[in-house]
Write an enzyme that holds these catalytic residues in place. Structure first.
Site, PDB file in Angstrom:
ATOM      1  N   CYS A 104     -22.079  25.108  12.812  1.00 42.03           N
ATOM      2  CA  CYS A 104     -21.379  24.728  14.034  1.00 42.03           C
ATOM      3  C   CYS A 104     -22.213  23.637  14.706  1.00 42.03           C
ATOM      4  CB  CYS A 104     -21.246  25.947  14.947  1.00 42.03           C
ATOM      5  SG  CYS A 104     -20.608  25.543  16.582  1.00 42.03           S
ATOM      6  N   CYS A 118     -19.204  28.590  30.753  1.00 40.87           N
ATOM      7  CA  CYS A 118     -19.894  28.041  29.583  1.00 40.87           C
ATOM      8  C   CYS A 118     -21.292  27.531  29.955  1.00 40.87           C
ATOM      9  CB  CYS A 118     -19.051  26.911  28.996  1.00 40.87           C
ATOM     10  SG  CYS A 118     -19.890  25.971  27.725  1.00 40.87           S
ATOM     11  N   SER A 193     -12.800  21.812  17.852  1.00 43.88           N
ATOM     12  CA  SER A 193     -12.432  22.565  19.042  1.00 43.88           C
ATOM     13  C   SER A 193     -12.292  21.629  20.241  1.00 43.88           C
ATOM     14  CB  SER A 193     -13.525  23.601  19.314  1.00 43.88           C
ATOM     15  OG  SER A 193     -13.309  24.219  20.546  1.00 43.88           O
ATOM     16  N   SER A 216      -9.192  25.617  23.186  1.00 43.10           N
ATOM     17  CA  SER A 216      -9.854  26.566  24.098  1.00 43.10           C
ATOM     18  C   SER A 216      -8.910  26.809  25.267  1.00 43.10           C
ATOM     19  CB  SER A 216     -11.174  25.972  24.606  1.00 43.10           C
ATOM     20  OG  SER A 216     -12.079  25.847  23.551  1.00 43.10           O
TER      21      SER A 216
HETATM   22  S1  SF4 Z   1     -15.446  22.009  26.761  1.00 44.50           S
HETATM   23 FE1  SF4 Z   1     -16.530  23.554  25.517  1.00 44.50          FE
HETATM   24  S2  SF4 Z   1     -18.703  22.921  25.623  1.00 44.50           S
HETATM   25 FE2  SF4 Z   1     -17.619  21.814  27.267  1.00 44.50          FE
HETATM   26  S3  SF4 Z   1     -17.942  23.081  29.102  1.00 44.50           S
HETATM   27 FE3  SF4 Z   1     -15.949  23.694  28.189  1.00 44.50          FE
HETATM   28  S4  SF4 Z   1     -16.411  25.410  26.798  1.00 44.50           S
HETATM   29 FE4  SF4 Z   1     -18.362  24.384  27.293  1.00 44.50          FE
END
Ligand code: SF4
Length: 358
Positions: A104, A118, A193, A216
């Site tokens: 990853c 996050c 992602s 996400s």
């Molecule tokens: S896009 Fe992904 S890495 Fe960026 S703050 Fe959101 S969850 Fe975290």
């Protein structure tokens, strides 16, 4: 003062630089050393003439990193912290599943998206990684794990950063990874992602790359999503899913929906029902991710009972779903925690307003 020499990984394998007059087959030899043997030093490239090796070494580096730190976890995964030539840091995770070794990788130092749950979001945005700094993570992991680069058959762009905001470098890195003279990875084994940027998802759909797209989503409605994901103010769930539909039409690939369960925020059965309704007509797989608590996050992990209720409701509504076991929890925890604990937050620039992107 001139900057550090550029890494050879920044070039597509078919465009590796050679001194004038060198025959083209030298490029294939060089690519073989870099991507099949994982050479980290020009001196081991014994089928290249010494003069060519010296010339390459004078103008290029192989690894783009000045330091690589390795943090093994009890579950078998290994976190890597990389120091870049400008002193900033980024990270990757190696997951050596028996039949499929996976890395990853990160696409940025920090992240401008600022998702509230996050650890990387808490770092703020440092900078975009170059394509060589993205590809270099895979090659550094292979070198430190003592495996051939091509033994790594799965790649996930899910570390630090929003890859679609570093579009050109992320795509160039992917093209190096899938090139037959590069890492020769199948695009079907590369997962990208994104927090959900409709314009960039549509652009990706036009690339004719059957990547696995992972969205996400983390909430089924805009109001809840906005409390945890700042970009949700600019991009509503309906717009994101329209773009996902276009991606699916173009690539025929099943799309992964990432959903981190946060206690009392997005883990209610009614929200599972709403999610199932949203995904109706799309070919998806929902990954439920137990939240990995980190200091000062302000969020709690959902209870196992709530996690099970959410999963069971999706299953009852015939939505393919699994609960993802989070690897590396004892070796730095959530993505961004290694760098956070190393004080990289001090290097990060202020966040960019989400509406400026995509
Ligand atoms: S896009 Fe992904 S890495 Fe960026 S703050 Fe959101 S969850 Fe975290």
């Amino acid at each position: 003062m001139p900057g550090p020499a550029p890494s050879l990984y920044d070039h597509l394998p078919s465009e590796l630089p050679l001194p004038e007059g060198e025959p083209a087959y030298r490029r294939r030899q060089l690519a073989r050393w870099l991507y099949q043997h994982g050479a980290q030093d020009f001196e081991v490239m014994t089928d290249l003439p010494q003069g060519l090796r010296d010339g390459l070494a004078a103008e290029h580096r192989i690894s783009p990193f000045t330091a690589v730190e390795r943090y093994p976890s009890r579950d078998g995964s290994v976190r890597y912290l990389f120091t870049l030539a400008d002193g900033s840091r980024t990270e990757a995770v190696y997951m050596p599943y028996e039949d499929r070794k996976t890395v990853c990788v990160s696409s940025m130092v920090g992240c401008p998206a600022g998702c509230a749950f996050c650890a990387t979001g808490a770092l703020g945005y440092g900078r975009n990684l170059t394509s060589g700094e993205i590809v270099g993570q895979v090659l550094a992991v292979a070198a430190h794990e003592g495996v051939e680069p091509r033994a790594i058959r799965n790649l996930v762009l899910m570390g630090m950063g929003e890859a679609l905001l570093n579009y050109d470098h992320a795509l160039r890195a992917i093209r190096t990874m899938i090139a037959p003279e590069g890492l020769d990875l199948s695009p079907r084994r590369i997962t990208l992602s994104t927090v959900g940027l409709p314009g960039r998802i549509r652009r990706l759909a036009d690339e004719e790359l059957p990547l696995v797209l992972a969205i996400s989503l983390h909430a089924p409605d805009d109001a809840t999503r906005r409390t945890i994901i700042p970009t949700a103010y600019a991009h509503g769930v309906a717009d994101i899913l329209d773009a996902v539909r276009a991606y699916q039409q173009a690539t025929k690939r099943r799309v992964t929906i990432e959903y981190t369960l946060l206690r009392g925020v997005n883990d209610q059965v009614a929200q599972a029902r709403a999610l199932a309704g949203l995904l109706d007509g799309l070919k998806t797989h929902v990954n439920l991710i137990p939240f990995n608590p980190w200091p000062a996050s302000g969020f709690q992990e959902s209870t196992s009972a709530a996690t099970e209720r959410f999963r069971a409701e999706l299953e009852r509504l015939r939505v393919p779903v699994s609960v993802r076991f989070s690897r590396g929890r004892d070796a730095g925890g959530a993505c961004g925690q290694l760098a956070l604990s190393e004080g990289a937050a001090a290097q990060a620039a202020p966040r960019i307003a989400p509406s400026q992107h995509a």
